[in-house]
Enzyme design. Structure first.
Site, PDB file in Angstrom:
ATOM      1  N   GLU A   1       0.803  -1.224   0.000  1.00 32.14           N
ATOM      2  CA  GLU A   1       0.000   0.000   0.000  1.00 32.14           C
ATOM      3  C   GLU A   1       0.838   1.277   0.000  1.00 32.14           C
ATOM      4  O   GLU A   1       0.644   2.190   0.809  1.00 32.14           O
ATOM      5  CB  GLU A   1      -0.982  -0.026   1.182  1.00 32.14           C
TER       6      GLU A   1
ATOM      7  N   GLU B   1      -5.843 -11.257  -1.118  1.00 32.90           N
ATOM      8  CA  GLU B   1      -6.654 -11.137   0.092  1.00 32.90           C
ATOM      9  C   GLU B   1      -8.134 -11.218  -0.282  1.00 32.90           C
ATOM     10  O   GLU B   1      -8.950 -10.392   0.130  1.00 32.90           O
ATOM     11  CB  GLU B   1      -6.350  -9.820   0.817  1.00 32.90           C
TER      12      GLU B   1
END
Length: 361
Positions: free
Chosen positions: A164, A272
């Site tokens: 991220e 995920e």
């Protein structure tokens, strides 16, 4: 011994005495089982790794552990391998939980995907208050990456080196501790990949982020970073898209973005995966049969899309959790949420069969 004749087309079971008093048995409609049609588990059927995020505490449940090991071939630590959990001081590390997960995987013949070495949201408090300049900052991070990757060399098969980095739309994240310290944060991240490669040359190295296939700006930033890494000699093997999407997310948008990401030629990890069903956060939401079919269709679509990748780019599909009773979304999104492949009682949902049906035969 009396001869027995199996008559498969009869509808009743009865016996008759023949003229020589030998017994003739008629057996009710016995099916012939075609073993080639028996469904396997997703882990058995897939030609790439099928992972699930897990934790040490979850493994204490026998039914959880049995479900995990029977259906998945890879694990990701949900929390225990993040920096804040391991790095307790400049030269101090807490290995117990991460060691336990790696040992569990080895015992059950599963791979481990390491998550994550550098994440803006997981620097420990002692580090954030140290006020390091860029040189000291990087030296400490290098030492951390080297210590962690070296400890698990040959045991952890892959790492999310950076997580991220980019904000929504593709700009660098302003929050955290990295951007204010470095004039060129991307080069810093590139060197982090170098440090990981030096510690374990055989481990696959990934950049991981969310909303990748639906956020063109973020995706383009990732592609530019990979191009720069290639030009400047920084190693990167693949991209992870977290795939936290909703059942209502437009499938054409997903497909277009996914194909664009795959155009890099790098390994692709659906890292995920879960599918939000209660998209409007309704307190009276019910996970009806109709909703279950929607989820079946979504999982099948995603897996079929992934299967269209060239074989050399298929790394893994990882669900973020195993069953609906332990998903992060019931806390972050809504208590009535059912995003995973197993229900709260560890029974396979329609979603599981959607995943299974999406895999190539």
């Amino acid at each position: 011994m009396k001869p027995i004749y199996l008559i498969l087309s009869t509808l009743v079971l009865f016996s008759l005495a023949s003229c020589n008093n030998e017994e003739v048995i008629f057996i009710k409609n016995t099916p012939v089982v075609d073993t080639t049609q028996v469904a396997s588990t997703i882990g058995e059927k897939a030609t790439f790794s099928i992972g699930a995020a897990t934790s040490v505490s979850a493994l204490n449940s026998t039914i959880y552990s049995n479900t995990l090991s029977a259906n998945f071939t890879q694990i990701t630590a949900e929390y225990e391998m993040k920096m804040a959990r391991i790095w307790t001081g400049p030269n101090n590390y807490s290995w117990t939980a991460a060691d336990a997960l790696v040992t569990y995987a080895e015992t059950h013949n599963m791979d481990v995907h390491g998550h994550t070495l550098v994440w803006y949201n997981s620097f420990p408090e002692w580090f954030k208050t140290a006020n390091y300049d860029s040189a000291a900052f990087e030296t400490n991070v290098k030492n951390y990456i080297t210590a962690v990757v070296t400890r698990y060399k040959g045991r952890v098969k892959s790492w999310d080196v950076a997580n991220e980095v980019f904000a929504d739309g593709g700009g660098l994240r302003a929050e955290g501790t990295i951007k204010p310290v470095f004039q060129d944060p991307i080069a810093f991240y590139g060197r982090c990949f170098q440090y990981a490669r030096a510690a374990d040359p055989d481990a696959k190295l990934f950049y991981n982020d969310y909303s990748v296939v639906i956020d063109a700006g973020k995706r383009n930033a990732m592609k530019k970073m990979a191009t720069r890494f290639a030009q400047e000699g920084y190693p990167i093997d693949g991209f992870g898209d977290q795939f936290h999407y909703r059942v209502s997310t437009d499938k054409n948008t997903i497909k277009t973005g996914f194909n664009d990401l795959a155009s890099t030629g790098l390994l692709i990890h659906l890292s995920e995966l879960d599918i939000i069903m209660n998209v409007n956060k309704l307190d009276n939401y019910e996970f009806t049969a109709t909703e279950q079919e929607k989820q079946y269709t979504s999982y099948r679509f995603i897996v079929e899309m992934y299967e269209k990748l060239p074989a050399a780019q298929k790394f893994a599909i990882t669900t973020w959790g195993v069953s609906d009773n332990s998903t992060w979304l019931t806390g972050w999104w809504h208590p009535k949420e059912y995003p995973l492949l197993f229900d709260a009682n560890y029974q396979k949902k329609r979603a599981y069969y959607g995943f299974l049906d999406g895999l190539k035969k």
